[in-house]
Design a protein around this motif. Structure first.
Motif, short mmCIF file in Angstrom:
data_model
loop_
_atom_site.label_atom_id
_atom_site.label_comp_id
_atom_site.label_asym_id
_atom_site.label_seq_id
_atom_site.Cartn_x
_atom_site.Cartn_y
_atom_site.Cartn_z
N LEU C 200 -14.68 1.60 -2.75
CA LEU C 200 -14.13 0.53 -3.58
C LEU C 200 -13.37 1.08 -4.78
O LEU C 200 -12.66 0.35 -5.46
N ARG C 201 -13.52 2.39 -5.07
CA ARG C 201 -12.82 2.97 -6.20
C ARG C 201 -11.43 3.47 -5.80
O ARG C 201 -10.45 3.21 -6.47
N GLU C 202 -11.34 4.16 -4.67
CA GLU C 202 -10.03 4.69 -4.27
C GLU C 202 -10.02 4.94 -2.76
O GLU C 202 -11.05 4.89 -2.11
N GLN C 203 -8.82 5.24 -2.24
CA GLN C 203 -8.70 5.51 -0.82
C GLN C 203 -9.55 6.73 -0.45
O GLN C 203 -9.57 7.72 -1.17
N LEU C 204 -10.25 6.63 0.68
CA LEU C 204 -11.13 7.73 1.10
C LEU C 204 -10.33 8.97 1.50
O LEU C 204 -9.27 8.85 2.10
N SER C 280 -11.84 -0.20 3.27
CA SER C 280 -11.10 1.05 3.09
C SER C 280 -9.65 0.90 3.55
O SER C 280 -8.73 1.38 2.88
N LEU C 281 -9.45 0.22 4.67
CA LEU C 281 -8.08 -0.04 5.14
C LEU C 281 -7.29 -0.82 4.09
O LEU C 281 -6.13 -0.51 3.80
N MET C 282 -7.96 -1.85 3.52
CA MET C 282 -7.27 -2.67 2.54
C MET C 282 -6.95 -1.87 1.28
O MET C 282 -5.84 -1.97 0.73
N ILE C 283 -7.91 -1.09 0.81
CA ILE C 283 -7.69 -0.26 -0.38
C ILE C 283 -6.54 0.71 -0.10
O ILE C 283 -5.66 0.92 -0.94
N GLY C 284 -6.55 1.31 1.08
CA GLY C 284 -5.51 2.26 1.44
C GLY C 284 -4.14 1.60 1.44
O GLY C 284 -3.15 2.15 0.93
N GLN C 285 -4.10 0.39 2.00
CA GLN C 285 -2.84 -0.32 2.04
C GLN C 285 -2.37 -0.67 0.62
O GLN C 285 -1.19 -0.49 0.29
N ALA C 286 -3.32 -1.12 -0.21
CA ALA C 286 -2.96 -1.45 -1.59
C ALA C 286 -2.44 -0.22 -2.31
O ALA C 286 -1.45 -0.27 -3.05
N GLU C 287 -3.11 0.92 -2.08
CA GLU C 287 -2.69 2.18 -2.68
C GLU C 287 -1.25 2.52 -2.29
O GLU C 287 -0.44 2.90 -3.14
N GLN C 288 -0.94 2.37 -1.01
CA GLN C 288 0.41 2.69 -0.55
C GLN C 288 1.44 1.78 -1.20
O GLN C 288 2.54 2.21 -1.55
#
Lengths: 352, 352, 352, 352, 352
Positions: C200-204, C280-288
Motif C-alpha cells: 500500500l506504500r509503493e509499487q512492489l 498492487s496492480l492498481m498501485i503500479g498503474q497509479a505509479e506509472q
C-alpha cells in the motif's frame, strides 16, 4: 362490473413517480388501499372496506382479494386482525427490504418478491409482500412497483380460472412480476449491445466505463431479486396446499420455468459484461502500444534534423563542409532523405 | 423491578473501549459477571451470585440467565460446576477465536457467534459463547462486543415471551447479534458508494486504494463471521429441543432469514468492490492513454520550431535564405502555421 | 516411569535437520524405531521390541503403541507381520506422497495426514501414516515432521484418558498434527501483514513479488494438506468403531472443528493475497500514471527555452530583435516567465 | 511360456511414433491384434486367434484376454460376434474421442479411459476402450498409448492374483493407465519450476509466454482425461459385479485413490500457473515503471545542456555574458554541476 | 415409398436463409407442414393431413409423426385439438425463446431443444419443440434449424428400429440435434487455433480482439443451448415411459453421453479462450516494454550529438576549442564514439 370502476380505486396512495399505477376510486378513498373485493366462483360479488373483511371471510366459497400500497401501521393492523396474520410476517411487511422468500405461518403463506420494471429508461426496483390463506389474498406493494390492477382485470376477465381461488390469484401476481422482468432485461441487453460496439471500436472513455459499471450493478441487483425467487417457486411446488390441482401445478411450473429463463439471461449478460471488460482492457492495451510506436517513430524522425543541424551550427573555425559550395543543400537533402527513409521503414514495420 | 436497577449491574468488567455497554451494580460487583438472575414465568424473581446457580437450578420452572464478559478461569470453573458444562466447551470459551458453531454435549448446547458493531467509525469484532441447557443460559462475551443487557431489558419487558425459557433467551441474543451486523454493513455500504463515485471520476490515488483494500478485508472478516452462522441456524432448526414450540420455531426461522439477508448483502458488496476494482483499472488505463496522447501531441508540435530553427542556425557560408529579405519573418510564420495546423489536427483527433 | 526415560528413545533415526525431535534411548537403539511400548489401563507396562509386538497383541486389555520414523523395508515387514496389516497400506507407507485419507482394511484403519511446522523461519512439510486396530497404534513419520514423543508424554500424563485405548491415541496424534498447523499459519499471516503494508506504500519490487509468489505456493501446499483432512475427520465420525464412546466422539469432533477453523484461516489468507495482488496492480498503474505526468510536464517546460533559443540562434541577416537593446534580457525573461507559468499550471493540475 | 514370446506379438500394428510399444509375434501376425490368450487359474493355457474366442468362452473357468490396437472394422465385428458386445459400444470403439466413462450393457461392462505418457519430451495422448464380461477382457487402444503387454507380463507373473479373472485384469490395466500419468505430471512440474524461476527474474519473452500457454493447454487436456476417470472408479465401486471380493475391492479403491491424487496434483499445478501469470504481470508492470523512471531521469538530465547551450547560442548583439572572460568555462561548469546534482537526486529517489 | 417423394414435402415454409432445409411436396402444400405421416410396425402406411390426425390416433399400433416449421396459430390449434396438447405447451411452442426443458403434461411429454449448425461459416441458432405422447410425435422447428427430413429418412430406412414407436423417433431427433453441434464446435475450434497462433506471435489488433470477443459470445450461446439439454436427458432417463425397453434406454444413454462430451468440449474451449486472453495481455505488456526500451535507447543515443553540438554552438567570445586545429573533427569523432558505445551497451542489455 364495469372495467372503468375497477381501474380507478385509490389514487391517493400513488406516488408521483408512478404514473402507470395511478388509480382513482370515487367513494371511500382510503389511504393505502388500492382495491378490496370479494369473489365467488370467479365473479366479483362485492367491493368491501378492509374492516368488513373478517365478516366476509367466514362465508363459504368467498375469496377476498385486497391490494395495498405502502399501508400505514393502522391499516396493516386491521388487515392482520381480519385474517389472523402472524406478527413476524406483519413485521416484515411493515419494513420493506426483505429477501424474496416463502414462509408458512400456521395455515397461511407469506411470500416476498422483488419487482423491477422500466420507467423513463431507468430501472425501478420495488417489493411486494403477499399474504395468502384459505379464502383470501392480501398484496402489499412497496416502492415504485406496477399496480396489480392489471392482474385483477385479467383475472376477472377469465372467471373460470379465477374460480380456483387464492392460489390462482397468487399465480397471476407472480406471473405478472416475472413478466415485468423481461423488458428490464431487454433494456439492459440493448444497452450492452450498444456498449460492446463501442468497446470493439476504440478504448472506452470515462462516461462509457461509468455506464458499464452501472450496468453491472443493476444486473447484480436484478439477479438478487430473481435468484431467490427460483427457490420460492421450488418450495411452493413441494407444498401440499389445499385447492392445488394439476392445472394450477402446471401454471406454477410455468412461472418457475420463466424465472429460470430470466436467471439464465441475467447470467449470460453478466458473463458478456465480463467479456466486454476483458476486451476493453485488450483494446486499451493495443491502443497504448500503437501510440507508443507512433511517438517513438516521430521522435526518431524529428531527431535527425535537430542532430545534424546542431552539428553544422557549431562555431568551430575550421569546419570545411561549411565553405563547400552547395554544402547547405547537400545537408538539407541528406536530412530529408534520412527522414524519408526512416518514415518508410517505420511504415513498413507498421509503427506508423 | 425498576429498569434503573437492571441497567447498572457490573461496571467493573467493562473495558474503557466499550462505553456503550457500561453497567454498574452497587452490591457484590464481581469481576467478569455482568448480570445473573433467575426468572420464573418470565418474571425476574431473584438476582443471584454465580455460586448460588447450582442450588437454583434444581427448582422447578426456574430459568437462570447469567451474562459474563471475559471471565477469568476461576469464574469459568464455577460456572462449569454449576451447570455440569463439558470440558471441551469450557476450553473453547476460555480461548476466544472459535468458528461460529453449534455443538451438542449431552443435553446442553454450546453456541459460538462472532459479533461486529460500529465504534467511532471503526468496525469492531467480538465473540460470544453461549451455554444453553434445560433451565439456564450462560453467555460469555469476548472482545469489544455490545453488552447483552439491552437484550435482557427487552426480554423482561415482555414476560409472556420470556416465559418460554432458555430457548427464547437464546433467540433474543442471536437476534441481537444479527441486528448489530446491519449498521456495520450500512457503514461499509456508505463508504463504498463514496469510493465508487471517486473511482468513476478519476484514477484512484494511494489513499483510496488503501481504503478499498481495507474495505475488502473487513468485508471478508464480516463474511467469515456471518456465513457459518447460517449453518448454526440451520442446525438449530433440525434439533429436537424440549420446549421448542411453533412460535419459537417461527422466531428462529426469522433469525435465519435475517442472517441470510445479511450474507446476501455482504456478497453483493463484495461483488461491487470487484466491479470497482475493474472499473478503476479501466479508468487508469484510459488515463494513461490520454496522457500518452497529450505527450505525443505536444512533443510533435514543439519539435517543429526546434528542427526548423536548427536548420537556419547552421553556419554554412552559402545559405541563400539567410539573406532573403523578410526571410526570418517568413520562417517564423511558417513555424507558427505548422504548429497551428498540427494543433488543430491533434485537436480533431481528440488527442489534445 | 521417569520422563527422562521416555524422552530419549532412538536418536539415530533423527535427521540433523530436526533438532526439536531429537531423542535418545540408551538400550537397543534400532534404526527407524522411535518408541514402542505396551499400555494397560493407560499405564505403560513395558517397553518392547517390534518383534515382541505380535506376542503382546494377544493379551487382553493391552494397547501397543509403536512410533516409527522413515523405517526401512525390513522393519515395515516386521510391523506388517505383527499386526496383519494390509499389503496396500504397507505399500503406501513405504512411499510417502499420499493424499490425506482414511481407509478401512478389514478391521484395521489406515490414516494418512500431512504435517507442517515452522523450522528456522521456513515451512517444513512432512507426512504421517497411522495404522490403528484393536489394541494397537503404529505411526510412521516421513520427512521433517515433529516427533510424537510429546504426544506420548501428554497421553501418559493422563492415564484415565489413555485408558480409552487406540482411539484416544489416534485422537491425540491428529490433535497434535492440527495444532502444529497454527504456528505455520501465524507465520504466514505475519508475513502477509508485512507485505501488505509495503504494497500500500509503493509499487512492489522483484524481491517482494517473489515473496508474494512463494507465500501463495506455500498456502496452496498447506491447503492441500488440510482440506482432505476435513474429509478424513468426517469419515471417522461416521465409522462404527469399537470403543468409541461419547467422550471420544466429542474429542474427535473438536479436532474436526479445529481443522475447519484452520481451513477457514487458509482460505481467508488466500483471499487476502488475491486482494494484495489487485491492490498492487492498481498501485503500479497509479505509479506509472504519476511518472508519465511528471515526464510530460518537464518535457513541456524544458521545450520552451530550447524552442525560443533555437529561433534566436538562426543566422538570418535581417532579424530586427537581435539588435534591440535589452532584446536578450527580454527573451530570457520571457523564457523564465513561460516556464514558471507552465510549472504553476502543471502544479495546479497535480501533474507535478 | 517364455517372456520373449510374450513380448513380441504383432509389430505390424505399431506406428513408428510408438517405439516403446513395439512388439513382434512370429506366427499368425494379424493386423490390429496385439495379443490373444486364454487363462485358467491365472495360468496362460493357450494363445488363440480371435475367431476361436467364441468357442473358448463356453468352457468353464477360462478367461480370455485379447489386446487390440486400432483394429479395422472386420476385426471389431469378429470380436463383437465372439462376445455378443453391444452395437453402441462397438460404435464408440470404432471412432475414438469418447469421454472416459463406464457403461453397462446387459451383463457386459464398457470402459473408456484416456491415456497420456511422455514421448521424446512431448506429452502424447491416447484412448483405451475395454470390454469386460464374465470370462473375458478385450482392450482396444487408439493413438499413441503404451502397449499393455507390460501389464500382461506382470499379471502372468502373479498367477494367484490373475486367477481372480477379468476384474483383476481390468484393475491391472486401469492401474497401469493411472501410473502412466505420473511421469507426465512430473515433466510438467519440472517445466513449471524452470519457468517460475525465469518469471521471478525478469519479464517473460514471447517464447516463454508461448511455453506457459502450451503448459496450460496440456494440463487442461490431462485434466479432461483424469477427472471423469474419478467418476468411472466411483461408479465401479458401486457395481455389484460377480467375482468382486474384498481383496479386489481394496485394489480398485487404491486406483481411485491414485486418480484422486493425480487430480489434486493437476489442480495444484493449474493454480501455480495462474499464480505465475499474475506474478508475471506484476513483474512486467514493475519493469515498465523502472524503464519509465530511467527514461524520465535521463531526459531531464540531458535537457539541461541543450537548454542552456541553446540560450548562449542565440545571436543577440547585446549578450554581456558572451564577452565575459571564462564565461564559457563558467557555463560549462554550471551545466556539469546541474547535471551531477540531478543525477544524484534521481539516484537517491531510486529512479536511476 | 421412394426417397424422392420423401425429400420434397413443403418448400413454402422454408425461409430463404435456410437453403439446406429446402423441401418440396407437390400435393397439398400447406404452409408450415413439412411432413405428416402414419407408421405401423416401422413402415409408413399413409401420408395424412393434420386434420386427419385425430382419426388416425384412435387406431391400434399406428404412430403419427408430424413435422412443422414455424406454424401459424391456426395450424397449432389444429394440432392441439388432434392430440389434446396442453395449453401451456402450445403457448410455449407459439413463442420461441424457451429454455431447453422436458415437461410432463398428463401423459404427454413436451421437450424443448436449442439447435445450432453452421451456415456459410456462420453459426445459426434455432429452436425445436417436440410433443411426444402415446402414438404420436409432433416436432415444431423455429428459426434456421436443419429440417428433420433427414432423420425421417434414416428412421424409415430401419423399420425394425422405427417399430419402437414415438420414443425411437424422439431419440432420433435428439441424436440429430446433438450431432449437429459437432461441426459448430469444430468450426469454433479451428478458429481458436488460428487465433492462438496469432496471439503468440504478436499483440492482437482490433479485428482479432473483436473475433475473440465474438467467439466467446458464440461459445456462451452454444453452452446455454447444450447445458440444460444434459438435464433434459437425465430427466428422461428417470421417467417411467411406456414402451421404453433396454435397447431404447441404451440409445438415450448414448445421447446423454454425447451431450456431455459436447459440454466438456465447450468448457475446454472456453477455458482455452481465457488462456488466450491472458497470454495476449502478457504479450501486449512485453511488447510495450520492448517499445519503451527502444524509445529510451534511441532517445539517449540521439541526445548526445544534440547536447555536444549545442555546447559548441554557443557564441562565447572565448571558447578555446573552437580555434583548435581539427577541433571539429575531434568533436565529431567523440560524438560518434559515444553514440557507438551507447549503442553497444544498449545492445548488450537487450534494449535494442
Amino acid at each position: 362490473m364495469a372495467l372503468q370502476d375497477l381501474k380507478g380505486v385509490s389514487g391517493v396512495s400513488v406516488s408521483e413517480a408512478d404514473p402507470a399505477g395511478s388509480e382513482r376510486r370515487p367513494a371511500q378513498p382510503r389511504q393505502g388501499v388500492v382495491a378490496a373485493a370479494v369473489y365467488r366462483g370467479g365473479i366479483r360479488i362485492a367491493d368491501i372496506a378492509v374492516e368488513e373483511a373478517a365478516a366476509w371471510r367466514e362465508r363459504e366459497e368467498a375469496v377476498i382479494w385486497i391490494g395495498l400500497h405502502e399501508p400505514d401501521d393502522e391499516l396493516l393492523l386491521q388487515v392482520q386482525d381480519a385474517f389472523d396474520l402472524h406478527e413476524l410476517a406483519i413485521e416484515d411487511a411493515r419494513h420493506a427490504h426483505q429477501r424474496p422468500k416463502l414462509e408458512i405461518y400456521g395455515d397461511a403463506m407469506f411470500v416476498v418478491a422483488r419487482t423491477a420494471h422500466m420507467m423513463n429508461d431507468e430501472i425501478v426496483f420495488g417489493e411486494t409482500h403477499l399474504f395468502v390463506g384459505r379464502g383470501y389474498v392480501v398484496s402489499v406493494r412497496h416502492g415504485a412497483s406496477s399496480s396489480y390492477n392489471l392482474v385483477r382485470q385479467r383475472c376477472e376477465a377469465s372467471p373460470a380460472a379465477l374460480a380456483h381461488g387464492e392460489n390462482y390469484i397468487l399465480y397471476s401476481i407472480l406471473d405478472f412480476v416475472v413478466d415485468n422482468y423481461m423488458p428490464v432485461i431487454e433494456a439492459i441487453h440493448a444497452e450492452i449491445e450498444a456498449l460492446e460496439e463501442r468497446v470493439l471500436r476504440e478504448q472506452l472513455g470515462k462516461a462509457d466505463i461509468e455506464r458499464l459499471y452501472l450496468l453491472r450493478r443493476n444486473l447484480l441487483r436484478l439477479r438478487n431479486a430473481v435468484v431467490p425467487l427460483v427457490d420460492v417457486c421450488r418450495r411452493h411446488e413441494h407444498l401440499d396446499l389445499p385447492g392445488m390441482d394439476d392445472a394450477l401445478h402446471n401454471l406454477f411450473r410455468d412461472v418457475t420455468d420463466h424465472v429460470r429463463r430470466v436467471q439464465e439471461d441475467i447470467d449470460s449478460l453478466r458473463e458478456v459484461l465480463a467479456f466486454t471488460f476483458e476486451a476493453s482492457l485488450m483494446i486499451g492495451q493495443a491502443e497504448q502500444t500503437i501510440i507508443a510506436r507512433k511517438l517513438a517513430s516521430w521522435a526518431a524522425i524529428l531527431a535527425v534534423p535537430t542532430a545534424i543541424a546542431g552539428i553544422y551550427g557549431m562555431n568551430f573555425h575550421d569546419m570545411p563542409e561549411l565553405s563547400f559550395r552547395y554544402g547547405y543543400f547537400v545537408v538539407l537533402a541528406a536530412i530529408l532523405t534520412i527522414c524519408a527513409v526512416l518514415y518508410r521503414l517505420f511504415r513498413r514495420a507498421r509503427w506508423l
